[in-house]
Design a protein around this motif. Structure first.
Motif, short mmCIF file in Angstrom:
data_model
loop_
_atom_site.label_atom_id
_atom_site.label_comp_id
_atom_site.label_asym_id
_atom_site.label_seq_id
_atom_site.Cartn_x
_atom_site.Cartn_y
_atom_site.Cartn_z
N MET A 126 33.39 0.83 3.50
CA MET A 126 33.65 1.40 2.18
C MET A 126 33.66 2.91 2.27
O MET A 126 33.02 3.50 3.13
N GLN A 127 34.41 3.53 1.37
CA GLN A 127 34.58 4.98 1.38
C GLN A 127 34.18 5.57 0.03
O GLN A 127 34.07 4.87 -0.98
N ALA A 128 33.98 6.88 0.01
CA ALA A 128 33.66 7.60 -1.22
C ALA A 128 34.17 9.03 -1.12
O ALA A 128 34.32 9.57 -0.03
N VAL A 129 34.45 9.62 -2.28
CA VAL A 129 34.84 11.02 -2.37
C VAL A 129 33.79 11.75 -3.20
O VAL A 129 33.36 11.27 -4.25
N LEU A 130 33.34 12.90 -2.70
CA LEU A 130 32.38 13.72 -3.42
C LEU A 130 32.97 15.10 -3.65
O LEU A 130 33.50 15.73 -2.73
N PHE A 131 32.89 15.58 -4.89
CA PHE A 131 33.28 16.94 -5.24
C PHE A 131 32.03 17.82 -5.21
O PHE A 131 30.94 17.40 -5.63
N ILE A 184 24.46 13.48 -0.90
CA ILE A 184 25.26 12.96 0.21
C ILE A 184 24.55 11.79 0.88
O ILE A 184 25.16 10.75 1.18
N GLN A 185 23.26 11.94 1.10
CA GLN A 185 22.51 10.88 1.76
C GLN A 185 22.48 9.61 0.92
O GLN A 185 22.56 8.49 1.45
N HIS A 186 22.37 9.76 -0.39
CA HIS A 186 22.36 8.60 -1.27
C HIS A 186 23.68 7.83 -1.17
O HIS A 186 23.68 6.59 -1.02
N VAL A 187 24.78 8.55 -1.22
CA VAL A 187 26.09 7.90 -1.12
C VAL A 187 26.27 7.29 0.27
O VAL A 187 26.82 6.19 0.43
N ALA A 188 25.79 8.00 1.29
CA ALA A 188 25.97 7.55 2.67
C ALA A 188 25.23 6.25 2.97
O ALA A 188 25.54 5.59 3.96
N ALA A 239 43.99 7.86 -10.23
CA ALA A 239 44.44 6.48 -10.42
C ALA A 239 43.50 5.49 -9.73
O ALA A 239 43.10 4.48 -10.32
N VAL A 240 43.13 5.79 -8.49
CA VAL A 240 42.24 4.90 -7.76
C VAL A 240 40.87 4.85 -8.43
O VAL A 240 40.23 3.81 -8.52
N ASP A 241 40.40 6.03 -8.90
CA ASP A 241 39.12 6.08 -9.60
C ASP A 241 39.15 5.26 -10.88
O ASP A 241 38.20 4.53 -11.18
N SER A 242 40.24 5.35 -11.63
CA SER A 242 40.35 4.62 -12.88
C SER A 242 40.37 3.11 -12.67
O SER A 242 39.98 2.35 -13.55
N GLU A 243 40.80 2.70 -11.49
CA GLU A 243 40.82 1.28 -11.16
C GLU A 243 39.46 0.80 -10.65
O GLU A 243 39.27 -0.40 -10.39
N GLY A 244 38.51 1.72 -10.46
CA GLY A 244 37.19 1.35 -10.00
C GLY A 244 37.14 0.90 -8.56
O GLY A 244 36.24 0.18 -8.15
N ARG A 245 38.09 1.37 -7.75
CA ARG A 245 38.19 0.91 -6.36
C ARG A 245 37.62 1.90 -5.36
O ARG A 245 37.58 1.63 -4.16
N LEU A 246 37.16 3.05 -5.85
CA LEU A 246 36.61 4.07 -4.95
C LEU A 246 35.60 4.92 -5.71
O LEU A 246 35.93 5.48 -6.76
N PRO A 247 34.38 5.05 -5.20
CA PRO A 247 33.42 5.94 -5.86
C PRO A 247 33.86 7.40 -5.71
O PRO A 247 34.14 7.86 -4.61
#
Length: 286
Positions: free
Chosen positions: A1-6, A125-129, A32-40
């Motif tokens: 699984m993947q995630a994007v952090l700003f 970052i650690q929490h998401v990781a 679009a991907v965020d709105s679909e709930g497919r990527l944090p």
């Protein structure tokens, strides 16, 4: 699984959720991907921490003189780095004082703010990781400095604390995008006389590093002292920084929204999504 952090930059900011949504508006594919709930997709927020700690007056005065005052903030005679369109129309635009205040506060001799901000970012970052295999960390201006320090276990003298090396703390692989960052000069500028780069440390948890800048951006290229590129500093490392000079199409050349819309940044985001098998299906991607 993947995630994007700003990871946002300096200056006053709206609430974290609102700021996150504003960033997403500049990247339709990611939105679009965020709105679909497919990527944090998360916003690592530290503006509240910065507002709780004030710098010493002598630090502000010293940094103001060192950065040649308002010359640091002007681009073709117009307000430069003091412009912060994420904060609203009346906050900090063209204000040399706001920029100097924030830099003096972060690089103050008392490391209270640096420690608090870096702890916030490291823990996020650690929490998401704990839940994903790959993270794309997208950082703007001073946020890029924070990201670098967290990822490289930076140490400062005097009074600097020791920080957990993220490479030892998580199995997740991190890809970094820095936009309009002062990393090319800030450690060599002797900003307060005690913050110096002791070595060209490379974040060993990184899988890739994209560094973009507009040569008109006074945070990335302040007068008299700046080289915004990073690749030459890390050429001996496996995943060297990749520099791209871009034209920030927003009103001011340091705008995060202009940087997010540039081809290198949007292309890196799309490549991350593609490698993750995430292709947006909603109409919002068009």
């Amino acid at each position: 699984m993947q995630a994007v952090l700003f990871l946002h930059g300096r200056g006053p900011k709206p609430a974290a959720d609102a700021l996150r949504q504003q960033w997403l508006e500049s990247v339709p594919t990611l939105k679009a991907v965020d709105s679909e709930g497919r990527l944090p997709v998360g916003m690592v927020y530290w503006a509240d921490v910065a507002q709780e700690i004030e710098p010493r007056r002598e630090d502000v005065d010293w940094v103001a003189g060192h950065l040649v005052g308002r010359a640091f903030l002007e681009v073709d005679g117009k307000p430069g780095l003091g412009h912060d369109d994420s904060a609203g129309p009346n906050i900090g635009r063209g204000s040399a004082e706001s920029l100097v205040y924030d830099l003096a506060n972060y690089f103050r001799e008392d490391p209270a703010l640096r420690e608090a901000v870096r702890t916030r970012v490291r823990e996020a970052i650690q929490h998401v990781a704990e839940h994903v295999d790959n993270i794309l960390l997208i950082a703007h201006e001073l946020g890029g400095v924070v990201a670098y320090e967290v990822l490289t276990h930076r140490r400062y003298m005097p009074g600097g604390g020791e920080f957990i090396d993220l490479g030892d703390a998580t199995r997740a692989k991190v890809s970094l995008v820095t936009m309009g960052t002062p990393l090319g000069w800030v450690y060599d500028a002797e900003l307060t006389g005690y913050v110096r780069r002791s070595s060209k440390t490379y974040p060993r948890a990184l899988q890739s590093w994209l560094n973009v800048f507009d040569e008109r951006d006074p945070m990335a290229t302040p007068p008299f002292m700046a080289d915004p590129t990073l690749a030459d500093e890390y050429s001996t490392f496996e995943h060297n920084a990749e520099d791209h000079q871009v034209e920030n199409g927003a009103l001011m050349p340091n705008s995060v929204y202009g940087y997010l819309a540039t081809e290198p940044v949007s292309g890196r985001i799309e490549a991350f999504l593609d490698a993750s098998g995430l292709v947006p299906t909603s109409s919002s991607s068009t």
